[in-house]
Design a protein around this motif. Sequence first.
Motif, PDB file in Angstrom:
ATOM      1  N   ALA A  38       0.988  -1.214   0.117  1.00  0.00           N
ATOM      2  CA  ALA A  38       0.037  -0.054   0.223  1.00  0.00           C
ATOM      3  C   ALA A  38       0.838   1.366   0.042  1.00  0.00           C
ATOM      4  O   ALA A  38       0.596   2.331  -0.691  1.00  0.00           O
ATOM      5  CB  ALA A  38      -1.165  -0.036   1.280  1.00  0.00           C
ATOM      6  N   ASP A  43      -1.257   4.264  -1.672  1.00  0.00           N
ATOM      7  CA  ASP A  43      -2.625   4.241  -1.032  1.00  0.00           C
ATOM      8  C   ASP A  43      -2.747   4.311   0.275  1.00  0.00           C
ATOM      9  O   ASP A  43      -2.615   3.483   1.098  1.00  0.00           O
ATOM     10  CB  ASP A  43      -3.021   2.630  -1.524  1.00  0.00           C
ATOM     11  N   ARG A  44      -3.349   5.837   0.838  1.00  0.00           N
ATOM     12  CA  ARG A  44      -3.198   6.021   1.918  1.00  0.00           C
ATOM     13  C   ARG A  44      -4.286   5.219   2.924  1.00  0.00           C
ATOM     14  O   ARG A  44      -4.220   5.116   4.017  1.00  0.00           O
ATOM     15  CB  ARG A  44      -3.557   7.510   2.023  1.00  0.00           C
ATOM     16  N   TYR A  45      -5.403   5.197   2.250  1.00  0.00           N
ATOM     17  CA  TYR A  45      -6.483   4.228   2.846  1.00  0.00           C
ATOM     18  C   TYR A  45      -6.073   2.841   3.330  1.00  0.00           C
ATOM     19  O   TYR A  45      -6.116   2.443   4.243  1.00  0.00           O
ATOM     20  CB  TYR A  45      -8.018   4.226   2.093  1.00  0.00           C
ATOM     21  N   GLY A  46      -5.238   2.150   2.284  1.00  0.00           N
ATOM     22  CA  GLY A  46      -4.744   0.940   2.703  1.00  0.00           C
ATOM     23  C   GLY A  46      -3.748   1.041   3.613  1.00  0.00           C
ATOM     24  O   GLY A  46      -3.602   0.227   4.590  1.00  0.00           O
TER      25      GLY A  46
END
Length: 63
Positions: A38, A43-46
């Motif tokens: 991530a 991918d900040r959410y991941g």
Amino acid sequence: MSAPLVRRPTENAALRRCDKTPKQLPPYPVLFAGLVTADAVGDRYGINLFAHAIARLGGERGE
């Protein structure tokens, strides 16, 4: 004759029930591999999900 009314849980009731069931988390190596992946793709959410899962697996609980 109409069919009997079947009550279905509301979204909030379903979420509360889901919150009470124990969750099985994958082992550390799997979580860290996901965190690294991530991070590599930005991918900040991941990153947030994997970091919290790692903390939870380590025994940390949120407020």
